[in-house]
Structures are given as C-alpha cells and as structure tokens.
Design a protein around this motif. Sequence first.
Motif, PDB file in Angstrom:
ATOM      1  N   GLU A  16     107.480  44.492 124.656  1.00 43.03           N
ATOM      2  CA  GLU A  16     107.376  43.424 123.990  1.00 43.03           C
ATOM      3  C   GLU A  16     108.801  43.277 122.728  1.00 43.03           C
ATOM      4  O   GLU A  16     109.000  42.075 122.237  1.00 43.03           O
ATOM      5  N   GLU A  19     112.122  42.551 123.058  1.00 49.19           N
ATOM      6  CA  GLU A  19     112.096  40.582 122.502  1.00 49.19           C
ATOM      7  C   GLU A  19     112.563  40.398 121.895  1.00 49.19           C
ATOM      8  O   GLU A  19     113.341  39.234 120.962  1.00 49.19           O
ATOM      9  N   LEU A  20     111.044  40.499 121.158  1.00 46.60           N
ATOM     10  CA  LEU A  20     111.196  40.425 119.448  1.00 46.60           C
ATOM     11  C   LEU A  20     112.828  40.606 118.678  1.00 46.60           C
ATOM     12  O   LEU A  20     113.384  40.188 118.043  1.00 46.60           O
ATOM     13  N   THR A  23     115.296  38.172 119.440  1.00 49.92           N
ATOM     14  CA  THR A  23     115.023  36.896 118.708  1.00 49.92           C
ATOM     15  C   THR A  23     115.411  37.280 117.651  1.00 49.92           C
ATOM     16  O   THR A  23     115.938  36.292 116.758  1.00 49.92           O
ATOM     17  N   LEU A  89     103.199  42.131 114.413  1.00 50.47           N
ATOM     18  CA  LEU A  89     104.481  41.677 115.470  1.00 50.47           C
ATOM     19  C   LEU A  89     103.642  40.778 116.365  1.00 50.47           C
ATOM     20  O   LEU A  89     103.955  40.186 117.207  1.00 50.47           O
ATOM     21  N   ILE A  91     102.176  41.336 118.575  1.00 49.19           N
ATOM     22  CA  ILE A  91     102.065  41.013 120.175  1.00 49.19           C
ATOM     23  C   ILE A  91     101.118  42.293 120.914  1.00 49.19           C
ATOM     24  O   ILE A  91     100.770  42.956 119.958  1.00 49.19           O
ATOM     25  N   LEU A 202     112.136  39.879 111.878  1.00 45.62           N
ATOM     26  CA  LEU A 202     111.080  39.890 112.313  1.00 45.62           C
ATOM     27  C   LEU A 202     110.167  39.483 112.236  1.00 45.62           C
ATOM     28  O   LEU A 202     109.215  38.348 113.324  1.00 45.62           O
ATOM     29  N   ALA A 205     110.906  35.889 113.374  1.00 50.41           N
ATOM     30  CA  ALA A 205     111.062  36.016 115.567  1.00 50.41           C
ATOM     31  C   ALA A 205     109.416  36.057 115.690  1.00 50.41           C
ATOM     32  O   ALA A 205     109.529  34.832 116.231  1.00 50.41           O
ATOM     33  N   VAL A 206     108.867  36.267 114.984  1.00 54.15           N
ATOM     34  CA  VAL A 206     107.088  36.748 115.395  1.00 54.15           C
ATOM     35  C   VAL A 206     106.649  34.524 115.419  1.00 54.15           C
ATOM     36  O   VAL A 206     106.278  34.162 116.077  1.00 54.15           O
ATOM     37  N   MET A 209     108.354  32.749 118.096  1.00 55.61           N
ATOM     38  CA  MET A 209     108.243  32.885 119.481  1.00 55.61           C
ATOM     39  C   MET A 209     106.326  32.377 119.766  1.00 55.61           C
ATOM     40  O   MET A 209     106.562  32.112 120.798  1.00 55.61           O
TER      41      MET A 209
END
Length: 211
Positions: A16, A19-20, A23, A89, A91, A202, A205-206, A209
């Motif tokens: 995970e 993937e972040l 992204t 994050l 996740i 990040l 990106a969060v 997502m």
Amino acid sequence: MEYLTIAMPKGRIFEEALELLKTAGYDLPNEMEDSRKLIVEVPSEQLRFILAKPMDVPVYVEHGVADLGVAGKDVLLEQQRSVMELVDLQISYCYMATAGLPDTVMNDVAPRVATKYPTIATTFFKEKGEQVEIIELNGSIELAPMIGLADRIVDIVSTGRTLKENGLVEYEKIADITSRLVANPVSYRVKQARIRDMAKRLQQAVGEMQR
C-alpha cells in the motif's frame, strides 16, 4: 545527491505504501514487491529501502540507519520512540480495542488483561483509573479469556471476524490505527528539503487516493 533511506514493513503495508509513493510521482520498479532482498536501491530516485519487520521500523529510524520509515500507529504508541511523525498515510486502517467473553465484568480483586501491547494497555486502564495486571502474550491473544487466563484482551481489530469466531465481543475502542511516515530528527534537519518534499507529495497522494 545523497540517498534517502526508508525503512518499510514487509507485507500489506509495504504494498500500500509503494502504491502511495507511485501516486506521489516516484518511479519505482514493480518487482520490488516480489524481491527477496532486504535492501533495495532505486538509483533513479536516489532512494534506498530497508525491508523490515513492522516492530523494527521505528528502531531503525530512531537510531538513524534509516532517515524515514513507514510505521503503524500501534507500533508508535507501544514503543514511544524518538521519531518525528510527518504524515498520516491513511493506509492499513484498523483499531485497537478491548474485548472479552460476552456479558462479563472485570474481576474486582485482580483484573487481568492479556495483550501484545503492554504499554498501550497499561496507559489506557491507568487513564480510566483502573489498576490491572498485564499479561504479555505474543500470539493467539483471543485464547486468554477462553481459558480463564484474563478478563479482557487488548488487541488490533480489523474486521472483528476473529473475535466473533472465538466467541468474544468488543467492549471499548482505544484508538484508530493507520500507518504513518516518520523521520529521524537529525536526518530531518540535514536532509530537510528532500524529506519535506516527500512528505508534501505523499500528503497530496493521500488526498488523491481518497477522492
């Protein structure tokens, strides 16, 4: 440019987090997920990954062998290491809770709590003004109430299925758990520009997502 070293837990969190990072615009090879190597370097991004057990990530970051790490909030609360928490994050969500057999009350004389997380459990009951005996176990925490070892357990709950299958019920939620980006304080000062850039990317990106 100097490498940034990131300690990452193996398994689902690693997948995970990877993937972040992708992204967030980092060009990382797909085969990283299948690699058996414990240290993986990505020269094009000047990144080095240390693949570790989840409980070891904050240790590597605190001691400076990793500049950054991805660690679950459960591990951070339990170990209370000297690391900087930079980004939630969002996740690997789960939560920490107390559980036990249905319709049971805590023993008044010597209440016992079984857990893999003695610090979290002690703090929780202390804040409630309850003195309990902590029994530290490493596996199958659900067994403790079933065999009369403890009145309650403190453990991670993901779907609640394991509790249900073992005839246990949840009593109190203690804390929400997600994985966090953490930094070594010295690394943060020395490599501030790169670390802040990664944290910002990040964070964005969060947001992407979650849309």
